[in-house]
Write an enzyme that holds these catalytic residues in place. Structure first.
Site, mmCIF file in Angstrom:
data_model
loop_
_atom_site.group_PDB
_atom_site.id
_atom_site.type_symbol
_atom_site.label_atom_id
_atom_site.label_comp_id
_atom_site.label_asym_id
_atom_site.label_seq_id
_atom_site.Cartn_x
_atom_site.Cartn_y
_atom_site.Cartn_z
ATOM 1 N NE ARG A 28 23.255 28.784 22.255
ATOM 2 C CZ ARG A 28 24.135 29.760 22.431
ATOM 3 N NH1 ARG A 28 23.760 31.003 22.348
ATOM 4 N NH2 ARG A 28 25.393 29.497 22.695
ATOM 5 C CG ASP A 52 29.933 28.206 27.045
ATOM 6 O OD1 ASP A 52 30.431 28.429 28.158
ATOM 7 O OD2 ASP A 52 30.599 28.207 25.991
ATOM 8 C CG HIS A 110 28.060 39.079 26.575
ATOM 9 N ND1 HIS A 110 28.743 38.824 25.412
ATOM 10 C CD2 HIS A 110 28.268 40.393 26.843
ATOM 11 C CE1 HIS A 110 29.351 39.934 25.003
ATOM 12 N NE2 HIS A 110 29.084 40.899 25.859
ATOM 13 C CB CYS A 116 6.621 41.256 39.442
ATOM 14 S SG CYS A 116 7.452 40.845 37.903
ATOM 15 C CG ASN A 119 41.536 33.737 17.390
ATOM 16 O OD1 ASN A 119 41.340 33.039 16.405
ATOM 17 N ND2 ASN A 119 40.600 34.529 17.897
HETATM 18 P P1 NAD Z 1 33.160 35.317 17.686
HETATM 19 O O1 NAD Z 1 32.351 34.210 17.057
HETATM 20 O O2 NAD Z 1 33.000 36.688 17.205
HETATM 21 O O3 NAD Z 1 34.700 34.940 17.531
HETATM 22 C C1 NAD Z 1 35.199 33.666 17.818
HETATM 23 C C2 NAD Z 1 36.719 33.703 17.697
HETATM 24 O O4 NAD Z 1 37.194 32.446 18.114
HETATM 25 C C3 NAD Z 1 37.220 33.959 16.272
HETATM 26 O O5 NAD Z 1 38.199 34.973 16.301
HETATM 27 C C4 NAD Z 1 37.839 32.611 15.882
HETATM 28 O O6 NAD Z 1 38.983 32.760 15.061
HETATM 29 C C5 NAD Z 1 38.228 32.063 17.230
HETATM 30 N N1 NAD Z 1 38.329 30.611 17.305
HETATM 31 C C6 NAD Z 1 37.673 29.672 16.578
HETATM 32 N N2 NAD Z 1 38.053 28.433 16.969
HETATM 33 C C7 NAD Z 1 38.937 28.617 17.966
HETATM 34 C C8 NAD Z 1 39.668 27.717 18.781
HETATM 35 N N3 NAD Z 1 39.555 26.390 18.638
HETATM 36 N N4 NAD Z 1 40.507 28.229 19.729
HETATM 37 C C9 NAD Z 1 40.637 29.569 19.880
HETATM 38 N N5 NAD Z 1 39.955 30.466 19.137
HETATM 39 C C10 NAD Z 1 39.140 29.983 18.190
HETATM 40 O O7 NAD Z 1 32.925 35.186 19.241
HETATM 41 P P2 NAD Z 1 33.118 36.256 20.414
HETATM 42 O O8 NAD Z 1 34.323 37.087 20.159
HETATM 43 O O9 NAD Z 1 33.038 35.462 21.669
HETATM 44 O O10 NAD Z 1 31.861 37.233 20.324
HETATM 45 C C11 NAD Z 1 30.593 36.750 19.938
HETATM 46 C C12 NAD Z 1 29.450 37.007 20.896
HETATM 47 O O11 NAD Z 1 28.555 35.889 20.783
HETATM 48 C C13 NAD Z 1 29.814 37.097 22.328
HETATM 49 O O12 NAD Z 1 29.175 38.229 22.787
HETATM 50 C C14 NAD Z 1 29.205 35.843 23.007
HETATM 51 O O13 NAD Z 1 28.452 36.214 24.158
HETATM 52 C C15 NAD Z 1 28.245 35.275 22.032
HETATM 53 N N6 NAD Z 1 28.380 33.787 21.864
HETATM 54 C C16 NAD Z 1 28.660 32.976 22.940
HETATM 55 C C17 NAD Z 1 28.851 31.598 22.751
HETATM 56 C C18 NAD Z 1 29.166 30.721 23.944
HETATM 57 O O14 NAD Z 1 28.759 31.051 25.059
HETATM 58 N N7 NAD Z 1 29.941 29.619 23.759
HETATM 59 C C19 NAD Z 1 28.763 31.040 21.478
HETATM 60 C C20 NAD Z 1 28.452 31.900 20.399
HETATM 61 C C21 NAD Z 1 28.255 33.268 20.619
#
Ligand code: NAD
Length: 250
Positions: free
Chosen positions: A74, A108, A123, A153, A216
């Site tokens: 990743r 990220d 996170h 450690c 969103n």
């Molecule tokens: P989620 O995947 O649950 O939701 C993503 C949301 O983004 C959805 O509601 C979707 O409709 C919306 N979306 C999709 N494309 C979009 C765009 N172009 N512009 C705006 N919105 C858009 O993600 P979450 O709510 O962040 O929760 C998931 C968990 O997974 C978090 O705890 C996170 O830490 C982790 N995660 C992080 C990453 C990262 O760091 N980029 C990636 C995947 C998962």
């Protein structure tokens, strides 16, 4: 003026007038950078693994090499992507407004790479490592196939992210709760608002008197409890919001 333009104008106006604007971002913000969201059906990263087989302390203790190598892959993918116009617009907005506080669920590091001045990374940050035993952040070479040992450690070193079932950093939670409570405007960007406690921040903000906006393309658990909804990609909507916010300050 289209509805969307009018909505963005209204959010920009409220943001300019606000003492504090608090922003919560999720993986949707990074989608336009080519980072798959968690629930993306085409998500190659999670397609071959269930999250509980990778992103839990038990998974790491059971199969440290597998988990280490998955995170290393990743990281390498993230080195190939760049912050998008949405990350940059938020970083600029943070400099333009008197008090913008950013809480992100993303691990990220793209907000940081866009030059955002202060990021509450709820996170954790996948670009960092920490000792699995004592939690302290350590600097190690991650090119190897097995997790290195902590130089202090001797415990196993793991990525600096919060896994399912783990507690969030209590100082960060306190700061994020304070940011939600202080907000006059709360902006939820690219989050499905299903992961707690980040999802509760919008409700805390509303209870504290904030108006809530969502950016969103799809409806979320939060949509019905918002004052404004912008159904667009964050990479398109945030630069427009920045432009309108700056226009009002000239
Ligand atoms: P989620 O995947 O649950 O939701 C993503 C949301 O983004 C959805 O509601 C979707 O409709 C919306 N979306 C999709 N494309 C979009 C765009 N172009 N512009 C705006 N919105 C858009 O993600 P979450 O709510 O962040 O929760 C998931 C968990 O997974 C978090 O705890 C996170 O830490 C982790 N995660 C992080 C990453 C990262 O760091 N980029 C990636 C995947 C998962």
């Amino acid at each position: 003026m289209t509805d969307e333009k009018a909505t963005i104008d209204a959010i920009a106006k409220a943001a300019r007038a606000a003492d504090t604007v608090t922003v919560l971002t999720g993986s949707g913000l990074s989608a336009a950078s080519g980072v798959p969201t968690f629930r993306d059906p085409d998500n190659g990263l999670w397609a071959d693994y269930r999250p509980e087989d990778i992103a839990t302390p038990e998974a790491f203790e059971r199969a440290p090499d597998t988990v280490w190598q998955w995170y290393r892959a990743r990281r390498r993918q993230l080195e190939e992507v760049e912050p998008n116009a949405g990350h940059h617009a938020l970083a600029k907005l943070a400099r333009a407004l008197p008090d913008l506080r950013l809480v992100t669920q993303n691990v990220d590091g793209l907000h940081q790479r866009a030059g955002h001045p202060d990021v509450m990374a709820f996170h954790g940050d996948i670009t960092t490592n920490q000792c699995h035993v004592e939690g302290r952040v350590v600097s190690v070479d991650d090119a190897r196939d097995t997790p290195p040992r902590c130089p202090h450690c001797g415990g196993l070193v793991r990525p600096g992210v919060v896994w399912f079932g783990e507690a969030l950093d209590s100082d960060l939670v306190e700061r994020a709760v304070a940011a939600a409570g202080a907000a006059d405007v709360f902006l939820a960007v690219g989050t499905s608002a299903e992961v707690h406690p980040a999802a509760l921040l919008a409700d805390l903000a509303r209870e504290g008197g904030a108006r809530v906006a969502e950016i969103n393309p799809d409806a979320t658990a939060l949509s019905e409890r918002t004052d404004w909804v912008v159904r667009a990609s964050a990479a398109e909507a945030l630069p427009r919001l920045l432009e309108r916010a700056l226009a009002g300050t000239e």
